[in-house]
Design a protein around this motif. Structure first.
Motif, mmCIF file in Angstrom:
data_model
loop_
_atom_site.group_PDB
_atom_site.id
_atom_site.type_symbol
_atom_site.label_atom_id
_atom_site.label_comp_id
_atom_site.label_asym_id
_atom_site.label_seq_id
_atom_site.Cartn_x
_atom_site.Cartn_y
_atom_site.Cartn_z
ATOM 1 N N VAL A 60 0.872 -1.172 -0.074
ATOM 2 C CA VAL A 60 -0.032 0.146 0.031
ATOM 3 C C VAL A 60 0.944 1.250 0.067
ATOM 4 C CG1 VAL A 60 -1.727 1.430 1.306
ATOM 5 C CG2 VAL A 60 -1.740 -0.990 1.205
ATOM 6 N N PRO A 61 0.482 2.223 -0.993
ATOM 7 C CA PRO A 61 1.330 3.314 -0.974
ATOM 8 C C PRO A 61 1.166 4.149 0.574
ATOM 9 C CG PRO A 61 -0.081 3.156 -2.743
ATOM 10 C CD PRO A 61 -0.505 2.109 -1.909
ATOM 11 N N GLY A 62 2.456 4.671 0.805
ATOM 12 C CA GLY A 62 2.629 5.507 2.084
ATOM 13 C C GLY A 62 1.822 7.057 2.094
ATOM 14 N N ARG A 63 1.517 7.703 3.227
ATOM 15 C CA ARG A 63 0.932 8.719 3.124
ATOM 16 C C ARG A 63 1.865 9.922 2.446
ATOM 17 N NH1 ARG A 63 -3.358 8.631 6.089
ATOM 18 N NH2 ARG A 63 -3.485 10.675 6.666
ATOM 19 N N GLU A 64 3.218 9.667 2.427
ATOM 20 C CA GLU A 64 3.766 10.613 1.446
ATOM 21 C C GLU A 64 3.836 10.533 -0.068
ATOM 22 O OE1 GLU A 64 8.458 12.327 1.216
ATOM 23 O OE2 GLU A 64 8.076 10.839 2.684
ATOM 24 N N THR A 65 3.996 9.105 -0.555
ATOM 25 C CA THR A 65 3.493 8.860 -1.909
ATOM 26 C C THR A 65 2.292 9.324 -2.083
ATOM 27 O OG1 THR A 65 4.809 6.770 -1.563
ATOM 28 C CG2 THR A 65 3.342 7.209 -3.338
ATOM 29 N N LEU A 66 1.197 9.327 -1.387
ATOM 30 C CA LEU A 66 -0.308 9.879 -1.620
ATOM 31 C C LEU A 66 -0.234 11.246 -1.681
ATOM 32 C CD1 LEU A 66 -2.503 7.289 0.518
ATOM 33 C CD2 LEU A 66 -2.137 7.199 -2.130
ATOM 34 N N THR A 111 -11.910 7.072 -9.751
ATOM 35 C CA THR A 111 -11.124 6.280 -10.390
ATOM 36 C C THR A 111 -10.908 4.775 -9.638
ATOM 37 O OG1 THR A 111 -8.966 6.851 -9.496
ATOM 38 C CG2 THR A 111 -9.937 7.910 -11.750
ATOM 39 N N ILE A 112 -10.576 3.787 -10.372
ATOM 40 C CA ILE A 112 -10.245 2.513 -9.897
ATOM 41 C C ILE A 112 -8.823 2.158 -10.511
ATOM 42 C CG2 ILE A 112 -10.369 -0.131 -9.441
ATOM 43 C CD1 ILE A 112 -13.453 0.509 -9.483
ATOM 44 N N GLN A 113 -7.683 2.146 -9.942
ATOM 45 C CA GLN A 113 -6.501 1.866 -10.451
ATOM 46 C C GLN A 113 -5.917 0.854 -9.935
ATOM 47 O OE1 GLN A 113 -4.097 5.394 -10.178
ATOM 48 N NE2 GLN A 113 -2.250 4.695 -11.217
ATOM 49 N N ARG A 114 -5.023 -0.077 -10.873
ATOM 50 C CA ARG A 114 -4.181 -1.298 -10.378
ATOM 51 C C ARG A 114 -2.971 -0.700 -9.961
ATOM 52 N NH1 ARG A 114 -3.258 -5.966 -14.661
ATOM 53 N NH2 ARG A 114 -1.999 -4.299 -15.608
ATOM 54 N N ILE A 115 -2.500 -0.843 -8.904
ATOM 55 C CA ILE A 115 -1.288 -0.425 -8.223
ATOM 56 C C ILE A 115 0.009 -1.175 -8.548
ATOM 57 C CG2 ILE A 115 -0.097 0.557 -6.225
ATOM 58 C CD1 ILE A 115 -2.397 2.200 -7.214
ATOM 59 N N ASN A 116 -0.211 -2.326 -8.109
ATOM 60 C CA ASN A 116 0.955 -3.549 -8.262
ATOM 61 C C ASN A 116 0.671 -4.841 -8.383
ATOM 62 O OD1 ASN A 116 1.000 -4.226 -5.626
ATOM 63 N ND2 ASN A 116 1.828 -2.279 -5.189
ATOM 64 N N VAL A 117 1.191 -5.725 -9.160
ATOM 65 C CA VAL A 117 1.261 -6.897 -9.244
ATOM 66 C C VAL A 117 2.271 -7.666 -8.734
ATOM 67 C CG1 VAL A 117 0.677 -8.663 -11.149
ATOM 68 C CG2 VAL A 117 -0.177 -6.422 -11.584
ATOM 69 N N VAL A 118 1.976 -9.197 -8.244
ATOM 70 C CA VAL A 118 2.785 -9.775 -7.527
ATOM 71 C C VAL A 118 2.618 -11.258 -7.937
ATOM 72 C CG1 VAL A 118 3.986 -10.757 -5.453
ATOM 73 C CG2 VAL A 118 3.364 -8.166 -5.664
ATOM 74 N N ARG A 119 3.592 -11.985 -8.695
ATOM 75 C CA ARG A 119 3.380 -13.347 -9.154
ATOM 76 C C ARG A 119 2.955 -14.094 -7.490
ATOM 77 N NH1 ARG A 119 1.874 -14.292 -13.568
ATOM 78 N NH2 ARG A 119 2.931 -16.190 -13.578
ATOM 79 N N HIS A 120 2.291 -15.076 -7.751
ATOM 80 C CA HIS A 120 2.137 -16.083 -6.603
ATOM 81 C C HIS A 120 3.446 -16.886 -6.236
ATOM 82 C CE1 HIS A 120 -2.221 -15.420 -6.050
ATOM 83 N NE2 HIS A 120 -2.442 -16.061 -7.055
ATOM 84 N N ALA A 138 4.789 9.014 -10.297
ATOM 85 C CA ALA A 138 4.734 7.809 -11.389
ATOM 86 C C ALA A 138 3.425 7.057 -11.063
ATOM 87 C CB ALA A 138 5.927 6.726 -10.844
ATOM 88 N N LEU A 139 2.785 7.108 -10.176
ATOM 89 C CA LEU A 139 1.389 6.608 -10.009
ATOM 90 C C LEU A 139 0.474 7.316 -10.474
ATOM 91 C CD1 LEU A 139 -0.140 4.167 -8.642
ATOM 92 C CD2 LEU A 139 -0.159 5.639 -6.411
#
Length: 196
Positions: A60-66, A111-120, A138-139
């Motif tokens: 989850v993006p941190g407060r500074e990133t948001l 908006t709904i946005q995909r943030i990141n993807v991680v392989r199982h 970047a986000l």
């Protein structure tokens, strides 16, 4: 005056009666079919979807990133509410692992946005080259954002082959799962410092 023989009158009456009966029967069977064709088909989304879970806090993006995200999107002068939810996707054709997606719902930005993807089977690793400010920018410039004002159609079937439309049932499901297991972040209004 035209006279029609009695036998011809009987045949004509029978033909008219049959035509009327056939038309009524056709209309009766066509009406439910037409109603079924015009009724929206609903995709069954479960209220409790095991594919969704509370996100790993490292993802989850941190407060500074948001803050940087909101400043870049010029939306910092109001209260902003975010919800993050993690979705696990089963392996698809040619995919042995599957993946986990992190979604961000930004209510005020619609908006709904995909943030990141991680392989199982793998762990999330943030990019060490990105500081929080750069990560937020970047986000903000990333693609793959769903606009809830212009990119939502009534049914999932209405999406067709579009790559930017989503169905209202899917959106409602995302909101429900975010409410159920998501992580909410409230960002108070702030005055963004102009970047040089």
């Amino acid at each position: 005056m035209l006279t029609v023989p009695r036998r011809a009158r009987a045949t004509l009456a029978l033909a008219l009666a049959l035509a009327a009966a056939f038309t009524a029967a056709a209309a009766a069977t066509a009406e439910p079919a037409a109603q079924a064709a015009s009724a929206p088909v609903r995709t069954p989304y479960p209220a409790i979807d095991p594919a969704f879970s509370r996100p790993d806090t490292r993802r989850v993006p941190g407060r500074e990133t948001l803050r940087s995200y909101l400043a870049t999107r010029e939306s910092s002068l109001q209260l902003n509410n975010f919800c993050f939810v993690q979705q696990s996707l089963d392996p698809g054709p040619g995919d042995e692992q599957g993946e986990s997606l992190l979604w961000m719902i930004w209510r005020e930005g619609a908006t709904i946005q995909r943030i990141n993807v991680v392989r199982h089977g793998q762990s999330y690793r943030p990019d060490p080259a990105l500081d929080p400010v750069t990560e937020g920018q970047a986000l903000a410039y990333a693609t793959g954002r769903i606009n809830l004002k212009t990119g939502v159609v009534p049914t999932d079937e209405d999406v067709g082959t579009s790559t930017f439309l989503v169905g209202r049932p899917w959106v409602n499901h995302m909101f429900a799962q975010c409410k159920r297991v998501g992580t909410s972040v409230r960002m108070p209004a702030f005055r963004a410092v102009p970047t040089r």
